[in-house]
Design an enzyme around this catalytic site. Structure first.
Site, PDB file in Angstrom:
ATOM      1  N   ASP A 121       0.869  -1.159   0.000  1.00  0.00           N
ATOM      2  CA  ASP A 121       0.000   0.000   0.000  1.00  0.00           C
ATOM      3  C   ASP A 121       0.915   1.220   0.000  1.00  0.00           C
ATOM      4  O   ASP A 121       2.084   1.124   0.359  1.00  0.00           O
ATOM      5  CB  ASP A 121      -0.843  -0.065   1.276  1.00  0.00           C
ATOM      6  CG  ASP A 121      -1.693   1.153   1.441  1.00  0.00           C
ATOM      7  OD1 ASP A 121      -2.283   1.572   0.447  1.00  0.00           O
ATOM      8  OD2 ASP A 121      -1.750   1.674   2.562  1.00  0.00           O
ATOM      9  N   LYS A 122       0.414   2.330  -0.439  1.00  0.00           N
ATOM     10  CA  LYS A 122       1.280   3.497  -0.448  1.00  0.00           C
ATOM     11  C   LYS A 122       1.115   4.325   0.825  1.00  0.00           C
ATOM     12  O   LYS A 122       2.045   4.452   1.608  1.00  0.00           O
ATOM     13  CB  LYS A 122       0.992   4.363  -1.673  1.00  0.00           C
ATOM     14  CG  LYS A 122       2.005   5.474  -1.857  1.00  0.00           C
ATOM     15  CD  LYS A 122       1.747   6.260  -3.117  1.00  0.00           C
ATOM     16  CE  LYS A 122       0.618   7.231  -2.956  1.00  0.00           C
ATOM     17  NZ  LYS A 122       0.942   8.391  -2.141  1.00  0.00           N
ATOM     18  N   GLU A 125      -8.136  14.606   6.482  1.00  0.00           N
ATOM     19  CA  GLU A 125      -9.131  15.567   6.949  1.00  0.00           C
ATOM     20  C   GLU A 125      -8.569  16.444   8.043  1.00  0.00           C
ATOM     21  O   GLU A 125      -8.772  17.647   8.068  1.00  0.00           O
ATOM     22  CB  GLU A 125     -10.364  14.811   7.447  1.00  0.00           C
ATOM     23  CG  GLU A 125     -11.141  14.203   6.314  1.00  0.00           C
ATOM     24  CD  GLU A 125     -12.538  13.817   6.730  1.00  0.00           C
ATOM     25  OE1 GLU A 125     -12.701  13.389   7.884  1.00  0.00           O
ATOM     26  OE2 GLU A 125     -13.453  13.971   5.915  1.00  0.00           O
ATOM     27  N   THR A 162      -2.371   1.379  -4.806  1.00  0.00           N
ATOM     28  CA  THR A 162      -2.843   2.524  -4.054  1.00  0.00           C
ATOM     29  C   THR A 162      -4.158   3.018  -4.627  1.00  0.00           C
ATOM     30  O   THR A 162      -4.490   2.772  -5.785  1.00  0.00           O
ATOM     31  CB  THR A 162      -1.800   3.660  -4.073  1.00  0.00           C
ATOM     32  OG1 THR A 162      -2.360   4.802  -3.462  1.00  0.00           O
ATOM     33  CG2 THR A 162      -1.372   3.984  -5.480  1.00  0.00           C
ATOM     34  N   ARG A 196      -5.449   3.983  -8.257  1.00  0.00           N
ATOM     35  CA  ARG A 196      -6.915   4.040  -8.300  1.00  0.00           C
ATOM     36  C   ARG A 196      -7.525   2.678  -8.023  1.00  0.00           C
ATOM     37  O   ARG A 196      -8.398   2.216  -8.738  1.00  0.00           O
ATOM     38  CB  ARG A 196      -7.360   4.525  -9.685  1.00  0.00           C
ATOM     39  CG  ARG A 196      -6.975   5.927  -9.983  1.00  0.00           C
ATOM     40  CD  ARG A 196      -8.161   6.827  -9.765  1.00  0.00           C
ATOM     41  NE  ARG A 196      -7.814   8.205 -10.027  1.00  0.00           N
ATOM     42  CZ  ARG A 196      -7.622   9.098  -9.065  1.00  0.00           C
ATOM     43  NH1 ARG A 196      -7.728   8.756  -7.803  1.00  0.00           N
ATOM     44  NH2 ARG A 196      -7.344  10.330  -9.352  1.00  0.00           N
ATOM     45  N   LYS A 225      -7.427  -4.671  -4.958  1.00  0.00           N
ATOM     46  CA  LYS A 225      -6.109  -5.006  -4.434  1.00  0.00           C
ATOM     47  C   LYS A 225      -5.998  -6.502  -4.198  1.00  0.00           C
ATOM     48  O   LYS A 225      -5.022  -7.146  -4.574  1.00  0.00           O
ATOM     49  CB  LYS A 225      -5.855  -4.267  -3.115  1.00  0.00           C
ATOM     50  CG  LYS A 225      -5.680  -2.772  -3.259  1.00  0.00           C
ATOM     51  CD  LYS A 225      -5.305  -2.157  -1.915  1.00  0.00           C
ATOM     52  CE  LYS A 225      -5.070  -0.665  -2.042  1.00  0.00           C
ATOM     53  NZ  LYS A 225      -4.691  -0.060  -0.760  1.00  0.00           N
ATOM     54  N   ASP A 261      -1.477  -0.719   5.881  1.00  0.00           N
ATOM     55  CA  ASP A 261      -1.725  -0.252   7.236  1.00  0.00           C
ATOM     56  C   ASP A 261      -3.194  -0.001   7.506  1.00  0.00           C
ATOM     57  O   ASP A 261      -3.602   0.087   8.646  1.00  0.00           O
ATOM     58  CB  ASP A 261      -0.946   1.037   7.502  1.00  0.00           C
ATOM     59  CG  ASP A 261      -1.537   2.199   6.754  1.00  0.00           C
ATOM     60  OD1 ASP A 261      -1.929   1.996   5.583  1.00  0.00           O
ATOM     61  OD2 ASP A 261      -1.620   3.295   7.329  1.00  0.00           O
ATOM     62  N   ASN A 264      -8.518  -0.720   4.388  1.00  0.00           N
ATOM     63  CA  ASN A 264      -8.705  -1.060   2.978  1.00  0.00           C
ATOM     64  C   ASN A 264      -7.656  -2.042   2.468  1.00  0.00           C
ATOM     65  O   ASN A 264      -7.745  -2.530   1.360  1.00  0.00           O
ATOM     66  CB  ASN A 264      -8.732   0.213   2.118  1.00  0.00           C
ATOM     67  CG  ASN A 264      -7.449   0.985   2.245  1.00  0.00           C
ATOM     68  OD1 ASN A 264      -6.688   0.788   3.200  1.00  0.00           O
ATOM     69  ND2 ASN A 264      -7.177   1.846   1.293  1.00  0.00           N
TER      70      ASN A 264
END
Lengths: 325, 968
Positions: free
Chosen positions: B190-191, B287, B463, B574, B580, B601, B604
């Site tokens: 994952d990024k 956020e 990602t 995307r 994934k 992490d 998702n």
């Protein structure tokens, strides 16, 4: 295998463990063991380290082999004590049914086992409603030929050679493992209530006249009870002791062997043998070990040479490669 | 779990339908406040509880080692059965002559005689099975489990993988996969939060083409005068100013951030604005960064009170907005919205989301300018979000309310209906601007990726970010290098050409080089060649994965896989979470069946973590979901390097030796028994005493291999870290291939033959004692057994490369224990045994000279071939590991000549023109040592005292193979 699932992890999405005190406790110990950094010797088997070992093996094994070989070949000379063996072939003393067919408690003098032998002894457990002592197939099939050796002199009678009956069994067997049943002086009394093995001519308490070699502690019996490893085997029968240093134990001459034939071997296609042998520090005549030592030593030495050549050649080629850089 | 409702009477009188959603969920441990009671509905009970669901979804992961173990086991099972069959058949052939079956001296009992022949044969078969069953190493499974369980502690104990900042160490959730860490071929990472810190920082915002940058921050603390705005563009018009404020308000309102009013909290996110300190908390760090960023630009979000959001504007006035609806974020829509009512009664819909999901829904605004800015930011690796709004009139709002209500109370397909409702609501927007948030790379991420690639592992980045952002990150972390040729398989390209054409074109490009690539792979220099990077996006992927109508379903997939295989790095952007997992699955079940590792992490990433062979969770900011569902959890991405290259490598070496050794030692153990049957009339007579049979695997030979499999380090930890290429040596289950397995088995057979026939010829028809007495079958067995225990233990000793005191203790201790045990076992008449067959057998054996000679001879002969094989292989076909082992020994000797004048000849720019120079740094360093060893004096050249780093870039053009062996 799940592990290390501690309660703290249960709190979903909670802030990752607060810093400070907890951090200190969770920090792993910096010990050599836990960090896998224990001091260690790190040997590597390379041609360089192995070469000398090969040569050493060669250099040690070949002399040992020659020594053994020579010793083994010298055994024929009848000097020192002479050992008399009987040999049987095609006799499966190591058959499972046979090996287990004995009762060590009975042989150890246990009185309850004497009258009630182990089930392993079947079908040699009871005869005519009496317990057999000693029970089992091994005891039942005890070798019962008698061998006598005579020196035939120039003129007169054959002179019997003194054959010693004692000292042919392991000391521990005779003195610890095999015990006569408890009781009075009369051995027959002690074996009361038992019967002889089916194939035996005499009961166990009449194996020998010497009370120290009678009953379960009769050495011929003990020797027989140690089952052989292979179907062709020999067992120690008698000792011929050397009388004096001056004369050979068995001087050159004609001998005759008198065999009282009781033991049938034809049924199972067997053979009987009688062997006379002297013994060196390494036992009887056996060329195998000597030859094996010489062979292994030579091979090892040869391999050492081959390795040396390979190593040398290889080193050269890698040298030239390096120079071209 | 339940839902708090208004008091019962009102509810009874006025039956209104209320939706119950995730926001009503009371999780375990919730406390009841401000009410006497609530009505609740118990949901997710029984098999639907989290525990039960997790239990189901976590499928059993089995490692490659375990699979080969099972394959070997089947072979051994076949051997066992065939051995038993052969012996049974031979037994009956042999017994066909009656004098053999039942000689006079060895009669059967009556019941034995009357037994049915087939029953007899069957019991004989079973008896042989029992006799030989030790060939199936049952104890191996116990030992493997122990090794895995105890071995996994070394991961948790590793100080290098402990993170000081967070106070977290690595977690091991399963110990079944330790060795799989040494077999990884593909890493899916994952990024956000994995490669990057997930420590968001508001960089800039762009409102209608005007760029606003908040003042620089010093060490995370905003300078006091930071509320100003840097105008990069000319000052905006009045209309612009209105828009600008609207944009800030939108950012202040459109989020799900919560404010934690707590003076005592000394969290890192203290509000800088004087008076009250408050901390923003959100599930998404973006956020928080945005809200904080806006705060620095003058608008402060204060709190949500009684459904009113309060913000403090630039004039220090509090503005209150009634929060009407939240259209929460989801990863498919990739946007969220809020509907608020201002104090003046105007109703706004603010929408914030990824550019790709916002731009199509915009009908007004300076789209082109903003798009340009967004793309520029993305290229720099910033995370961009677009903000849009829509003004609603009352009727529209009521329509929306109805729509949402209908969707929310739907019992079936609620999610789908909600999504449809959202789709309808969030349209015809006016674009306000865009934000850019920076997410810094994690410490040493680039270094780690580089090392992993050198180790022959393909790294894929998956990602949800947009392509440019992700590509920038990939460059930053050296996944893509300057000379990497990028292949794009994106929606944009597919729109231009058909998928078919694009795929074929790409594969042609890639395959053109494959010929040269394979040739170079042999010399291990493939990196010198053109390497490719592939970029694919979610939409293109789903096109590839979609089964064709014309039946050629697998076609594109195969082609795609072909392309991927030739690429050194792949970036998938995307991606939806399920995609994934889909990608992982695609690779996992491709024809080579590579071992995959997924690391992430966030929640998702859970699906891919569960899907991959090894799932690793980064204990990150987005909760612990990933860490919980993973097999291993680590605090930082950089720890992956040590995890794989050191721990994985060690575990693999250890367990493969463990497995092979167990089979070997059981062959050694049982094959003599098999041979003995030929000499005992196939009567199932055991060669060894029962105690030996039982204790062989349990105590005589168990501890050395267990400790070996815990302690062994064939090369040092530092070497493994320094030279990632060593990882290739164990790739593809190298130590458990059939060839290796057969070698071990043959070695076992050879050793067994040596033990048995060695003892046979020593015993054959002769006396081996000096007092003429004779040994029996138990002495024969004990001799074989003694030779075997010594050989098998010494074989392990020869394989041990890391002798700590524990190894010494265990290996020599085991042999000593064997001797002591045998002395004791044979030294006493054991009253509880009904046989005394071993009495004095061992001691008598030791009193015999030939037995000693035989033991020495046979042990030597048994070990000789293995030693020879090892030395020859090392000499003639050394593996990289073996070279390093030898060089490692030589290093201290050469230390003085380490920095030679050669290093100074190095031009500084060399590394960029030839990236492979660093690749073989360790080798090339060695070259220098060897080539200059004789010429350089023992004194180090004075000018080069500090040039240690130079040696990593020494050029080397020759084949690395030719350089080794110098230091032999």
């Amino acid at each position: 295998m799940a592990m290390n699932y501690n309660a703290k992890d249960e709190v979903d999405g909670g802030p990752p463990c607060a810093p400070g005190g907890t951090a200190k406790t969770r920090r792993p110990d910096n010990t050599a063991f836990k960090q896998q950094r224990l001091p260690a010797w790190q040997p590597i088997l390379t041609a360089g380290t192995v070469l000398p070992i090969f040569f050493i093996i060669g250099l040690i094994f070949i002399p040992i082999g020659i020594g053994i070989f020579v010793t083994s070949n010298n055994i024929r000379e009848i000097e020192g004590n002479v050992f008399m063996y009987y040999g049987l072939s095609n006799f499966y003393q190591n058959h499972r049914r046979y090996v287990k067919s004995r009762d060590d408690s009975q042989l150890n003098g246990d009185s309850s086992a004497l009258l009630n032998p182990s089930k392993e002894c079947e079908p040699y457990r009871r005869n005519e409603d009496k317990p057999i002592a000693p029970c089992g197939a091994i005891a039942n099939s005890m070798f019962n030929d008698t061998l006598e050796l005579f020196l035939i002199g120039n003129d007169s009678y054959p002179i019997p050679i003194a054959l010693k009956k004692k000292g042919i069994a392991w000391w521990t067997d005779k003195n610890v493992k095999f015990r006569n049943p408890p009781g009075g002086d009369n051995l027959e009394e002690r074996f009361k209530g038992t019967t002889k093995p089916v194939n035996w001519l005499k009961p166990v308490y009449m194996l020998d006249s010497d009370p120290d070699n009678n009953g379960f502690i009769n050495e011929d019996f003990i020797v027989w009870m140690r089952t052989a490893a292979l179907p062709t085997f020999r067992k120690l029968y008698r000792l011929i002791e050397r009388k004096s240093d001056l004369h050979p134990t068995l001087p050159a001459g004609r001998y005759s062997l008198n065999v009282t034939y009781n033991y049938p071997v034809h049924y199972f296609d067997g053979r009987k043998r009688m062997i006379l042998s002297t013994i060196s520090w390494m036992g009887g005549k056996n060329p195998f070990l000597g030859i094996a030592y010489i062979a292994v030593g030579s091979i090892s030495f040869l391999l050492g040479v081959v390795l040396l050549v390979i190593n040398h050649k290889y080193r050269n080629s890698s040298n030239t490669a390096d120079i071209t850089i | 779990m339940g839902h708090a409702t208004s008091p019962p009477p009102a509810w009874m009188e006025n039956p209104a339908i209320k939706p119950l959603g995730s926001e009503n969920l009371l999780l375990r441990g919730a406390t009841l406040k401000n009410t006497e009671k609530i009505f609740g509905v118990a949901i997710y009970t029984g098999m639907e509880t989290k525990m039960a669901l997790n239990y189901q979804s976590k499928s059993q992961k089995r490692s490659a080692v375990e699979k080969s173990m099972n394959a070997f086991l089947i072979v051994y099972l076949c051997i066992l059965i065939s051995k038993a069959l052969i012996n049974t058949v031979l037994k009956y052939v042999w017994q066909s002559e009656p004098f053999r079956d039942e000689p006079w001296y060895n009669q059967k009992t009556e019941s034995e005689r009357q037994r049915n022949l087939f029953l007899k044969a069957f019991t004989d078969f079973l008896a042989f099975m029992v006799l030989f069953n030790y060939i199936i190493p049952v104890s191996m499974y116990v030992t493997v489990e122990m090794q895995k369980f105890l071995g996994s502690y070394f991961i948790t104990w590793d100080e290098d993988m402990f993170d000081e900042e967070t106070g977290e160490g690595p977690l091991v959730n399963t110990s079944d996969l330790n060795e799989e860490l040494g077999q990884v071929e593909y890493i899916f990472t994952d990024k956000t939060g994995t490669l990057t810190e997930n420590n968001m920082e508001f960089k800039e915002c762009c409102i209608e083409g005007h760029v606003y940058v908040p003042h620089v921050i010093c060490n995370g603390q905003v300078l006091p005068e930071s509320s100003g705005i840097d105008m990069i563009d000319s000052s905006p018009s009045v209309n612009g100013r209105e828009r600008e404020e609207l944009f800030f308000r939108a950012l202040c309102l459109c989020h799900t951030v919560q404010v934690k009013d707590d003076d005592s909290v000394d969290g890192p996110r203290k509000s800088p604005d004087g008076g009250k300190s408050c901390v923003y908390i959100s599930s998404s760090p973006d956020e928080v960064a945005l809200v904080e960023g806006v705060q620095r630009l003058g608008f402060t979000y204060l709190r949500l009170k009684d459904n009113y959001m309060e913000i403090l504007n630039r004039e220090n006035h509090i503005e209150r907005f009634e929060l009407l609806e939240i259209l929460s974020f989801d990863s498919v829509r990739r946007r969220m919205s809020v509907i608020v009512k201002s104090a003046t009664g105007e109703i706004y819909l603010f929408c914030k989301g990824a550019d790709s999901s916002i731009f199509p829904r915009v009908i007004e605004g300076k789209v082109d300018q903003i798009r340009a800015r967004v793309e520029r930011n993305a290229v720099e690796g910033l995370r961009t979000l677009c903000v849009a709004y829509k003004r609603l009139i009352q009727e529209e709002y009521e329509g929306i309310c109805k729509l949402l209500q209908a969707a929310k109370v739907a019992l079936q397909d609620r999610e789908k209906k909600l999504a449809e409702a959202y789709e309808q609501i969030e349209k015809d927007l006016t674009l306000l601007g865009a934000t850019a948030v920076e997410d810094r790379l994690q410490e040493k991420a680039a270094d780690t990726i580089e090392a992993l690639q050198k180790a022959g592992i393909k790294v894929w980045v998956l990602t949800g970010d947009k392509m440019e952002t992700a590509a920038a990150t990939c460059y930053a972390c050296k996944l893509f290098r300057r000379n990497t040729q990028l292949l794009e398989l994106t929606t944009k390209r597919i729109e231009e050409q058909s998928l078919h054409d694009v795929l074929f074109e790409l594969s042609k490009t890639v395959l053109r080089h494959s010929g040269t690539l394979t040739r170079d792979n042999l010399s291990g220099l493939s990196a010198d060649m053109q390497d490719y990077g592939l970029i694919i996006d979610g939409a293109a992927l789903s096109l590839i994965m979609k089964p064709r109508e014309d039946g050629s379903s697998g076609n594109y997939r195969e082609l795609f896989l072909e392309i991927c295989r030739s690429c050194s790095a792949v970036l998938c952007c995307r991606m939806a979470p399920l995609q994934k997992a889909q990608i992982v699955k695609l690779i996992k079940f491709s024809k080579e069946h590579p071992i995959t590792l997924a690391i992430g992490d966030g929640a998702n990433d859970v699906s891919m973590i569960l899907e991959a062979h090894v799932g690793i969770g980064v204990i990150g900011k987005e909760g612990r979901q990933a860490a919980r569902n993973s097999d291993y959890a680590i605090p930082k991405f950089k720890h992956l390097k040590k995890m794989l290259l050191v721990h994985g490598h060690f575990y693999y070496i250890r367990i493969s030796e463990l497995v092979q050794y167990f089979f070997y030692k059981n062959v050694c153990f049982i094959f003599p028994q098999f041979l003995y049957q030929f000499f005992c009339g196939f009567s199932q007579q055991t060669l060894y005493d029962t105690a030996y049979l039982t204790l062989y695997n349990i105590s005589f030979t168990s501890l050395p291999i267990l400790l070996y499999s815990l302690m062994e380090q064939h090369v040092g930890i530092d070497v493994l870290k320094r030279d990632p290429t060593l990882y290739r040596d164990v790739a593809k289950n190298a130590l458990l291939r059939w060839r290796v397995f057969i070698y071990w088995t043959l070695l076992g057979l050879f050793d067994a033959l040596v033990f048995f026939f060695g003892a046979y010829f020593v015993f054959e028809n002769t006396t081996v004692t000096s007092n003429g007495q004779i040994f029996g079958n138990w002495t024969f067995g004990t001799l074989v057994f003694t030779v075997m225990v010594f050989t098998v233990t010494l074989k392990l000793a020869l394989d041990t490369h890391y002798w700590t005191w524990i190894n010494h203790f265990v290996i020599w201790g085991s042999l000593l224990f064997y001797v002591v045990f045998s002395l004791l076992w044979g030294g006493v008449i054991w009253p509880f045994l009904n046989y005394q067959r071993m009495y004095y057998v061992f001691i008598q054996m030791l009193s015999s000279g030939p037995a000693w000679l035989a033991i020495v001879l046979l042990v030597t002969v048994s070990l000789l071939p293995d030693v020879l094989k090892k030395v020859l292989c090392r000499q003639l076909w050394p593996t990289a590991t073996e070279r390093v082992q030898q060089n490692g020994c030589a290093q201290p000797r050469d230390r003085d000549s380490e920095f030679t004048p050669l290093a100074s000849l190095q031009s500084p720019g060399y590394q960029s023109t030839c990236p492979s120079a660093a690749w073989y740094s360790s080798h090339s360093q060695q070259v220098t040592l060897t080539a200059w060893k004789e010429k350089v004096s023992t004194e180090p050249p004075p000018t080069l005292g500090g040039s240690r780093h130079h040696c990593s870039s020494i050029p080397s053009h020759s084949c690395p193979r030719s350089r080794v062996g110098m230091l032999v």
